[in-house]
Write a protein that holds these residues in place. Structure first.
Motif, PDB file in Angstrom:
ATOM      1  N   MET A   1       0.717  -1.175   0.043  1.00 17.20           N
ATOM      2  CA  MET A   1       0.024   0.182  -0.123  1.00 17.20           C
ATOM      3  C   MET A   1       0.821   1.267  -0.069  1.00 17.20           C
ATOM      4  O   MET A   1       0.688   2.382  -0.697  1.00 17.20           O
ATOM      5  CB  MET A   1      -0.926  -0.059   1.389  1.00 17.20           C
ATOM      6  CG  MET A   1      -2.008  -1.108   1.031  1.00 17.20           C
ATOM      7  SD  MET A   1      -3.230  -1.138   2.532  1.00 17.20           S
ATOM      8  CE  MET A   1      -3.736   0.630   2.457  1.00 17.20           C
ATOM      9  N   LEU A   2       2.058   1.354   0.833  1.00 15.54           N
ATOM     10  CA  LEU A   2       2.823   2.423   0.811  1.00 15.54           C
ATOM     11  C   LEU A   2       3.707   2.643  -0.498  1.00 15.54           C
ATOM     12  O   LEU A   2       3.759   3.700  -1.103  1.00 15.54           O
ATOM     13  CB  LEU A   2       4.141   2.163   1.713  1.00 15.54           C
ATOM     14  CG  LEU A   2       3.389   2.234   3.377  1.00 15.54           C
ATOM     15  CD1 LEU A   2       4.609   1.846   4.186  1.00 15.54           C
ATOM     16  CD2 LEU A   2       3.027   3.742   3.651  1.00 15.54           C
ATOM     17  N   ILE A   3       3.982   1.599  -1.203  1.00 13.85           N
ATOM     18  CA  ILE A   3       4.692   1.797  -2.749  1.00 13.85           C
ATOM     19  C   ILE A   3       3.697   2.399  -3.777  1.00 13.85           C
ATOM     20  O   ILE A   3       3.902   3.192  -4.321  1.00 13.85           O
ATOM     21  CB  ILE A   3       5.092   0.429  -3.069  1.00 13.85           C
ATOM     22  CG1 ILE A   3       6.251  -0.286  -2.069  1.00 13.85           C
ATOM     23  CG2 ILE A   3       5.629   0.431  -4.445  1.00 13.85           C
ATOM     24  CD1 ILE A   3       6.793  -1.462  -2.456  1.00 13.85           C
ATOM     25  N   VAL A   4       2.281   1.888  -3.478  1.00 13.98           N
ATOM     26  CA  VAL A   4       1.281   2.237  -4.351  1.00 13.98           C
ATOM     27  C   VAL A   4       0.847   3.700  -4.211  1.00 13.98           C
ATOM     28  O   VAL A   4       0.859   4.407  -5.215  1.00 13.98           O
ATOM     29  CB  VAL A   4       0.279   1.458  -4.385  1.00 13.98           C
ATOM     30  CG1 VAL A   4      -1.228   2.149  -5.226  1.00 13.98           C
ATOM     31  CG2 VAL A   4       0.392  -0.117  -4.818  1.00 13.98           C
ATOM     32  N   ALA A   5       0.931   3.850  -3.070  1.00 10.02           N
ATOM     33  CA  ALA A   5       0.627   5.266  -2.702  1.00 10.02           C
ATOM     34  C   ALA A   5       1.818   6.565  -3.227  1.00 10.02           C
ATOM     35  O   ALA A   5       1.466   7.487  -3.714  1.00 10.02           O
ATOM     36  CB  ALA A   5       0.308   5.660  -1.185  1.00 10.02           C
ATOM     37  N   TRP A   6       3.070   6.037  -2.863  1.00 11.10           N
ATOM     38  CA  TRP A   6       4.289   6.581  -3.393  1.00 11.10           C
ATOM     39  C   TRP A   6       4.013   7.037  -4.954  1.00 11.10           C
ATOM     40  O   TRP A   6       4.486   7.942  -5.405  1.00 11.10           O
ATOM     41  CB  TRP A   6       5.432   6.056  -3.020  1.00 11.10           C
ATOM     42  CG  TRP A   6       6.726   6.796  -3.624  1.00 11.10           C
ATOM     43  CD1 TRP A   6       7.307   7.567  -3.293  1.00 11.10           C
ATOM     44  CD2 TRP A   6       7.356   6.090  -4.938  1.00 11.10           C
ATOM     45  NE1 TRP A   6       8.478   8.024  -4.025  1.00 11.10           N
ATOM     46  CE2 TRP A   6       8.320   7.035  -4.997  1.00 11.10           C
ATOM     47  CE3 TRP A   6       7.170   5.198  -5.706  1.00 11.10           C
ATOM     48  CZ2 TRP A   6       9.362   6.896  -6.138  1.00 11.10           C
ATOM     49  CZ3 TRP A   6       8.032   5.097  -6.737  1.00 11.10           C
ATOM     50  CH2 TRP A   6       9.028   5.867  -6.806  1.00 11.10           C
ATOM     51  N   TYR A   7       3.888   5.769  -5.684  1.00 15.19           N
ATOM     52  CA  TYR A   7       3.894   5.882  -7.184  1.00 15.19           C
ATOM     53  C   TYR A   7       2.853   6.746  -7.420  1.00 15.19           C
ATOM     54  O   TYR A   7       2.790   7.630  -8.467  1.00 15.19           O
ATOM     55  CB  TYR A   7       3.510   4.691  -7.659  1.00 15.19           C
ATOM     56  CG  TYR A   7       3.587   4.530  -9.289  1.00 15.19           C
ATOM     57  CD1 TYR A   7       4.754   4.540 -10.028  1.00 15.19           C
ATOM     58  CD2 TYR A   7       2.342   4.440  -9.809  1.00 15.19           C
ATOM     59  CE1 TYR A   7       4.615   4.768 -11.424  1.00 15.19           C
ATOM     60  CE2 TYR A   7       2.097   4.634 -11.241  1.00 15.19           C
ATOM     61  CZ  TYR A   7       3.344   4.509 -12.103  1.00 15.19           C
ATOM     62  OH  TYR A   7       3.265   4.684 -13.329  1.00 15.19           O
ATOM     63  N   ALA A   8       1.547   6.783  -6.908  1.00 20.61           N
ATOM     64  CA  ALA A   8       0.528   7.727  -7.328  1.00 20.61           C
ATOM     65  C   ALA A   8       0.883   9.181  -7.045  1.00 20.61           C
ATOM     66  O   ALA A   8       0.549  10.336  -7.595  1.00 20.61           O
ATOM     67  CB  ALA A   8      -0.873   7.205  -6.423  1.00 20.61           C
ATOM     68  N   THR A   9       1.606   9.560  -5.863  1.00 22.74           N
ATOM     69  CA  THR A   9       2.156  10.893  -5.589  1.00 22.74           C
ATOM     70  C   THR A   9       3.029  11.315  -6.547  1.00 22.74           C
ATOM     71  O   THR A   9       2.968  12.658  -6.984  1.00 22.74           O
ATOM     72  CB  THR A   9       2.703  10.813  -4.311  1.00 22.74           C
ATOM     73  OG1 THR A   9       1.645  10.018  -3.136  1.00 22.74           O
ATOM     74  CG2 THR A   9       3.087  12.225  -3.621  1.00 22.74           C
ATOM     75  N   VAL A  10       3.938  10.564  -7.309  1.00 17.33           N
ATOM     76  CA  VAL A  10       4.885  10.893  -8.155  1.00 17.33           C
ATOM     77  C   VAL A  10       4.134  11.248  -9.433  1.00 17.33           C
ATOM     78  O   VAL A  10       4.279  12.420  -9.870  1.00 17.33           O
ATOM     79  CB  VAL A  10       6.010   9.909  -8.405  1.00 17.33           C
ATOM     80  CG1 VAL A  10       6.745  10.385  -9.454  1.00 17.33           C
ATOM     81  CG2 VAL A  10       6.737   9.495  -7.135  1.00 17.33           C
ATOM     82  N   GLN A  11       3.074  10.517  -9.663  1.00 18.45           N
ATOM     83  CA  GLN A  11       2.350  10.670 -11.139  1.00 18.45           C
ATOM     84  C   GLN A  11       1.682  12.068 -10.880  1.00 18.45           C
ATOM     85  O   GLN A  11       1.566  12.844 -11.827  1.00 18.45           O
ATOM     86  CB  GLN A  11       1.526   9.572 -11.535  1.00 18.45           C
ATOM     87  CG  GLN A  11       2.102   8.256 -11.844  1.00 18.45           C
ATOM     88  CD  GLN A  11       3.170   8.637 -13.011  1.00 18.45           C
ATOM     89  OE1 GLN A  11       2.747   9.318 -14.025  1.00 18.45           O
ATOM     90  NE2 GLN A  11       4.387   8.201 -12.912  1.00 18.45           N
ATOM     91  N   ASN A  12       1.290  12.061  -9.842  1.00 22.68           N
ATOM     92  CA  ASN A  12       0.349  13.421  -9.378  1.00 22.68           C
ATOM     93  C   ASN A  12       1.089  14.700  -9.567  1.00 22.68           C
ATOM     94  O   ASN A  12       0.745  15.705 -10.006  1.00 22.68           O
ATOM     95  CB  ASN A  12      -0.505  13.365  -8.136  1.00 22.68           C
ATOM     96  CG  ASN A  12      -1.218  14.550  -7.581  1.00 22.68           C
ATOM     97  OD1 ASN A  12      -2.273  14.800  -8.478  1.00 22.68           O
ATOM     98  ND2 ASN A  12      -0.921  15.107  -6.601  1.00 22.68           N
TER      99      ASN A  12
END
Length: 866
Positions: A1-12
Motif C-alpha cells: 500500500m505504501l509503494i502504490v501510494a508513493w507511485y500515485a504521488t509521483v504521477q500526481n
C-alpha cells in the motif's frame, strides 16, 4: 500500500507541474505580446516624424515640438524625442525637464557613442537600453538614422532618438501588475537576445527552470524567463488527499484486529483493577486506623432518634472519661461544655441536624480534672435505608493550635505597630529627601517633579506655566560679616516671606544657596509683576538678627511657558536668563523673559562660540595706530589694538566683542595674542628698516592678576624701553591687590614702561598715581571730543595735563578727530597725540608703507586726517 501510494504521488506531481508550466506559458505569452506590441507601436509612431525631418532638415525647435506633440497624444510609452544633427542633440520634445540633454554630443558620450555610430554606419534602426539618461531616469532608446536628398545624393543628416519610458512600458505591458501570477526576468539589453545582459527581474528566475519566450524587436530581440510567483511548488496541494485515501484503506484492514485485541486487554485490565481496589481498600482501612490512633482524633456517632451516642477511646480520652467502651449519652457532651460556649455549641449542633446536614463547630470543654481544652468537631448527617438518621463525625484537641493562633495574632499586632513606625520613618525620610532641612521648603528634586506634573496638566488643559527665579542680593556680605548663623536666619526669613506672599496653589522651593523658585498659577503679565513687586518690596525691609539690622534685596527673573508641549527645563532656563538680566540691570528688581532677551542671549552665545572658534583659526590680529610728537609730528610709537578678522563680518573693533570676551574670561588670552603679534611685528619692522620707537600694548586687570605673567614675559626676551603696557585706570585703587602690585614692579624691572589708559573716566586717585609712577597718562577720548566747544572741558583736560606735568608724567591725548583738537591739546601741553585726524589704526604692513611715505621734513601745520 505504501509503494502504490508513493507511485500515485509521483504521477500526481508530474501532472501538477505540467499544469503549472502551461499556466505560466499562458500568462507569459500575454505579457510578451503586450511588450512586443507596445515597443513596435512606439517605434512606428516616430517613423512619420523622421520622414518629415528628411524633407525639412533645418526644422526649428517649435516646428519639431508641434510635430512631436502629436505623437505624444497617442497612447504610447514615449518619454521624449530628440533630434541630433551631426550627432549633437539640438531638438527636444518635451523640452521641460530635459534641458540638460540639449547639446549632448553622442561622439563624446562613451555610453551612447557606439549605438549612435552603429545607426549612422548601418543606416538601420538601432535599439539600445534600457540605460540611464543624461536628463535623469531610465529608458530604451531607439535611434533612427536620418538621410536627406535623393537616392543618388543620399546624405547622412543625423539621428532621431526616441526614448521609451521603461517604467510606463513595464506598467502598460503588465510586468508590474500586482495581480500577475508569475515572476519575470528579461535578458537581452541592447536587443542582443539570449546573449545580452539581464535588465529586469530577479536573477533567481533564470536559475529556476523558467518558461522561455522571445520578444521580437525591430532591431534584435529580448528573452523573457518566467516562473510562478513564489517559485515552483514542490508538492501538489492535493497530495494529502492521496495519502489520506490510502490511510483510510489501511484503517479498514487493521481496525477489526485492533478492536478485538482491545476488548481482550480491557477484560484483563478490569480484573486487575478489581484486585487492586480490594487491596487498596484494605490498605486504606489500615491507614485510617493508624492515622486516627496517631493523631488522637476521636470518632463519634449519634442516633438522632434514640439519642444513643458512641464514642471511641480517643473521644473518651479527650473528654477525660474512662476508655472502657461504656455507654455514653448526650448529657456527657452537654455537661462537659464550657459555660461560655454552651449556648453557641448547642445552636450549631441543632442547625446541623435540623437544616444543613453538615456539622462544624469549635468550643471549649472542661474535663473532670478541671482542665480546659479547645475541641474542634466536624460531622455529617446520614441515613441508611431502613434505619434512623445518624450524625457521624470526629473530634480533636486544638488547644495548641488556638494558643499558636493567639501568639500569631499578638505577633501580627506587633508587626503592624512596627510597620506603622516604618511608614512614619519612611514618610520622614521622603520628606527630608524632598525638602530643604533649613527652611522646610521643597528642594530642587521636589521642584523638578512638580514642574513635570504641572507641565503635563497644563498641556492637557491648554494652560500656561509661570516661574519666578529669585536670587538674594548682598547675602554674601551678611554671611561674611555676621556669620553663617545670620545667613541661615535670613534664609528662613526669606522662606516665610515667600510663603506669606504667594498665591494659594503656588509652589515655592529653595534650590540651593540663596536661590529660590516660585511656580505660580498666575499667567498674566500684570499679576506676575504684582507678585514679584510684593516680594521685592518685602525683601527690602530690614531684618533684625541679635540686635543687628540685616539689609538685603532680591533679584527676580520671571518666565511663562505657553507653547505645547510645555518644557519644564526650558522654563527654568528662561527664568535663569531673566534673573541674569535683572542682576545686570542693577539688582533688587525683577525682569520678564522675552523673545528679545532670548535673541540677545542667542546672539551672545553665537559670538562666544565664534570667539572660541576664532582662537582656533587665528582670527584675532593686531592693528597699530601711530602716536605723534605734538610739536614735531614725528612718530614716537604705536598702540597695538586688538582686532577680530571675522570670517563673514570682516574686521571688528573691540567694542563689538569685548563684553562677550570678558564673560568668557578670555580677554587675557586676546591680550597675550596681541602682545606676541606686536613683538613679532616689531622684529619685522626692524628687518624692513622701519623705525618705530615704542609699542604700547593693552593689558587687562585679569592678566595682571596672573602669577605666571612675569615668567612668560621673561621668556619673550623683550628689549628694555621697547614696550609699554597700557593699564586701565580702574585697576589702580589706593588698596591695590598684592599680586597686581608685585607684577607691575617686576614688569617695570624688565624695562617695560607702565601707562594709564583712559584716564579721567575711572576712579584712580593722586595717591595711586604717586605709588604707581606711570611713564604716561592717556586722556580718554570722551574728555577730548568736546574741548572744541566747551571751555569747561578744556579746563578739565588742562588740569589733567598739569597733574601729569607736576608728577613728571608724560600726557597723551587720544581720540584726536580734528586738526582743532590737535592744536588745542598741543597748546594745553599734551606732548603726544593719537587719533584718526593724524592716522587711523592699520595693519603692520600698512604702518610700514605709511612710514616710508612720510618725508624727512614735515611742512608747518598738522597733516590732514588719514
Amino acid at each position: 500500500m505504501l509503494i502504490v501510494a508513493w507511485y500515485a504521488t509521483v504521477q500526481n506531481q508530474v501532472l501538477y507541474e505540467q499544469r503549472m508550466r502551461a499556466d505560466v506559458t499562458h500568462e507569459l505569452s500575454v505579457v510578451r505580446a503586450k511588450l512586443e506590441g507596445n515597443i513596435n507601436g512606439d517605434i512606428q509612431l516616430v517613423r512619420g516624424l523622421i520622414a518629415t525631418l528628411a524633407t525639412e532638415p533645418h526644422m526649428s525647435q517649435s516646428r519639431f515640438a508641434d510635430l512631436a506633440a502629436g505623437l505624444f497624444e497617442e497612447h504610447s510609452q514615449l518619454h521624449n524625442i530628440a533630434a541630433a544633427p551631426d550627432l549633437v542633440v539640438r531638438l527636444m520634445y518635451p523640452l521641460a525637464g530635459n534641458e540638460s540633454a540639449i547639446g549632448l554630443d553622442y561622439r563624446a558620450n562613451p555610453v551612447q557613442r557606439d549605438a549612435a555610430e552603429r545607426a549612422r554606419d548601418t543606416g538601420e534602426l538601432v535599439l539600445a537600453g534600457p540605460l540611464n539618461l543624461v536628463q535623469g531616469g531610465s529608458g530604451i532608446i531607439a535611434r533612427y538614422p536620418v538621410f536627406i536628398g535623393g537616392a543618388g545624393q543620399r546624405q547622412f543628416w543625423g539621428i532621431v532618438s526616441a526614448v521609451v519610458d521603461t517604467a510606463r512600458l513595464y506598467a502598460d505591458s503588465g510586468l508590474t501588475d500586482p495581480n500577475l501570477g508569475i515572476d519575470i526576468a528579461i535578458v537581452g539589453r541592447d536587443g542582443l537576445g539570449a546573449t545580452g545582459a539581464q535588465f529586469f527581474g530577479d536573477a533567481m528566475v533564470l536559475a529556476s527552470r523558467p518558461v522561455i519566450a522571445d520578444v521580437v524587436l525591430p532591431s534584435g530581440s529580448w528573452r523573457l524567463a518566467a516562473i510562478p510567483r513564489g517559485g515552483w511548488i514542490a508538492v501538489p496541494p492535493n497530495s494529502w488527499l492521496i495519502w489520506l485515501s490510502f490511510f483510510l484503506l489501511g484503517l479498514l484492514v487493521t481496525l477489526p484486529i485492533l478492536v478485538a485485541g482491545r476488548l481482550r486487554d480491557e477484560r484483563q485490565r478490569n480484573l486487575d483493577v478489581l484486585s487492586s481496589r480490594e487491596a487498596e481498600l484494605q490498605r486504606l482501612s489500615r491507614r485510617l486506623g493508624l492515622a486516627l490512633e496517631t493523631s488522637q482524633v476521636g470518632v463519634f456517632e449519634y442516633d438522632l432518634e434514640t439519642g444513643a451516642l458512641l464514642w471511641d477511646d480517643n473521644v473518651n480520652a479527650l473528654f477525660g472519661l474512662p476508655q472502657d467502651g461504656g455507654p455514653r449519652g448526650y448529657s456527657h457532651w452537654h455537661d462537659a461544655l464550657h459555660p461560655d460556649d454552651l449556648a453557641r455549641a448547642q445552636e450549631e449542633f441543632q442547625i446541623a441536624t435540623r437544616d444543613t446536614g453538615r456539622y462544624r463547630s469549635e468550643y471549649r470543654i472542661v474535663t473532670p480534672e478541671g482542665e480546659t481544652r479547645h475541641v474542634r468537631a466536624i460531622g455529617a448527617v446520614y441515613k441508611d435505608p431502613g434505619t434512623s438518621a445518624k450524625i457521624v463525625g470526629v473530634n480533636w484537641d486544638v488547644s495548641s493550635d488556638v494558643a499558636l493562633n493567639e501568639n500569631l495574632k499578638l505577633a501580627k499586632r506587633l508587626t503592624e505597630a512596627r510597620n506603622a513606625e516604618l511608614e512614619a520613618a519612611k514618610a520622614s525620610i521622603e520628606h527630608n529627601a524632598l525638602h530643604d532641612s533649613l527652611t522646610g521648603l521643597p528642594n530642587r528634586r521636589y521642584l523638578d517633579d512638580v514642574l513635570r506634573q504641572r507641565a503635563a496638566a497644563a498641556d492637557g488643559s491648554e494652560g500656561a506655566l509661570s516661574l519666578l527665579h529669585l536670587d538674594l542680593d548682598r547675602f554674601k556680605q551678611i554671611n561674611d560679616t555676621l556669620g553663617h548663623a545670620a545667613g541661615d536666619a535670613v534664609l528662613i526669613h526669606v522662606s516665610e516671606i515667600l510663603q506669606a506672599n504667594i498665591q494659594p496653589g503656588d509652589f515655592a522651593a529653595r534650590i540651593g544657596g540663596d536661590e529660590f523658585v516660585v511656580v505660580s498659577t498666575l499667567s498674566e503679565h500684570k499679576a506676575l509683576a504684582a507678585l514679584a513687586d510684593r516680594i521685592v518690596v518685602r525683601m527690602r525691609r530690614p531684618f533684625s538678627y541679635q540686635g543687628y539690622e540685616c539689609r538685603f534685596g532680591v533679584s527676580i527673573g520671571i518666565a511663562t511657558e505657553r507653547s505645547h508641549p510645555l518644557d519644564p527645563n526650558r522654563l527654568m532656563i528662561n527664568g535663569d536668563i531673566a534673573l541674569y538680566r535683572a542682576k545686570s540691570r542693577g539688582r533688587n528688581r525683577y525682569e520678564f523673559f522675552t523673545e528679545a532677551l532670548q535673541s540677545e542671549v542667542s546672539r551672545t552665545k553665537r559670538i562666544a562660540d565664534e570667539i572660541l572658534s576664532g582662537f582656533e583659526n587665528n582670527e584675532f590680529i593686531a592693528h597699530y595706530q601711530p602716536q605723534f610728537d605734538a610739536e614735531t609730528l614725528e612718530v614716537v610709537g604705536v598702540e597695538a589694538l586688538a582686532r577680530w578678522h571675522h570670517p563673514t563680518d570682516g574686521i571688528l573693533a573691540p567694542r563689538q566683542f569685548l563684553d562677550v570676551a570678558e564673560e568668557l574670561n578670555v580677554v587675557a588670552t586676546i591680550d597675550r595674542i596681541v602682545l606676541e603679534q606686536a613683538l613679532a611685528q616689531a622684529s619685522l619692522w626692524e628687518r624692513q628698516g622701519v623705525t618705530i620707537p615704542k609699542i604700547a600694548v593693552n593689558v587687562s586687570a585679569r592678566r595682571l592678576q596672573d602669577e605666571a605673567l612675569v615668567g612668560a614675559l621673561r621668556a619673550m626676551n623683550i628689549r628694555p624701553g621697547r614696550l609699554s603696557f597700557e593699564l586701565v585706570e580702574s585697576i589702580f585703587l589706593d588698596e591695590t591687590d598684592e599680586v597686581v602690585r608685585w607684577n607691575i614692579e617686576q614688569i617695570r624691572q624688565l624695562g617695560i614702561d607702565i601707562e594709564i589708559d583712559d584716564f579721567g573716566t575711572g576712579y584712580a586717585s593722586i595717591v595711586s598715581l604717586m605709588r604707581l609712577k606711570p611713564s604716561r597718562l592717556k586722556i580718554d577720548q570722551q574728555l577730548i571730543k568736546p574741548i572744541s566747544e566747551s571751555a569747561t572741558q578744556r579746563q578739565i583736560v588742562g588740569a589733567i595735563v598739569d597733574i601729569g606735568r607736576s608728577l613728571d608724567i608724560e600726557v597723551l591725548g587720544e581720540g584726536v578727530e580734528t586738526l582743532q583738537h590737535a592744536d588745542i591739546l598741543r597748546n594745553l601741553g599734551c606732548r603726544v597725540l593719537q587719533g584718526h585726524a593724524l592716522a587711523p589704526p592699520m595693519s603692520g604692513d600698512d604702518v610700514a608703507d605709511f612710514m616710508r611715505r612720510r618725508t624727512a621734513a614735515l611742512p608747518s601745520g598738522l597733516p590732514k586726517a588719514g
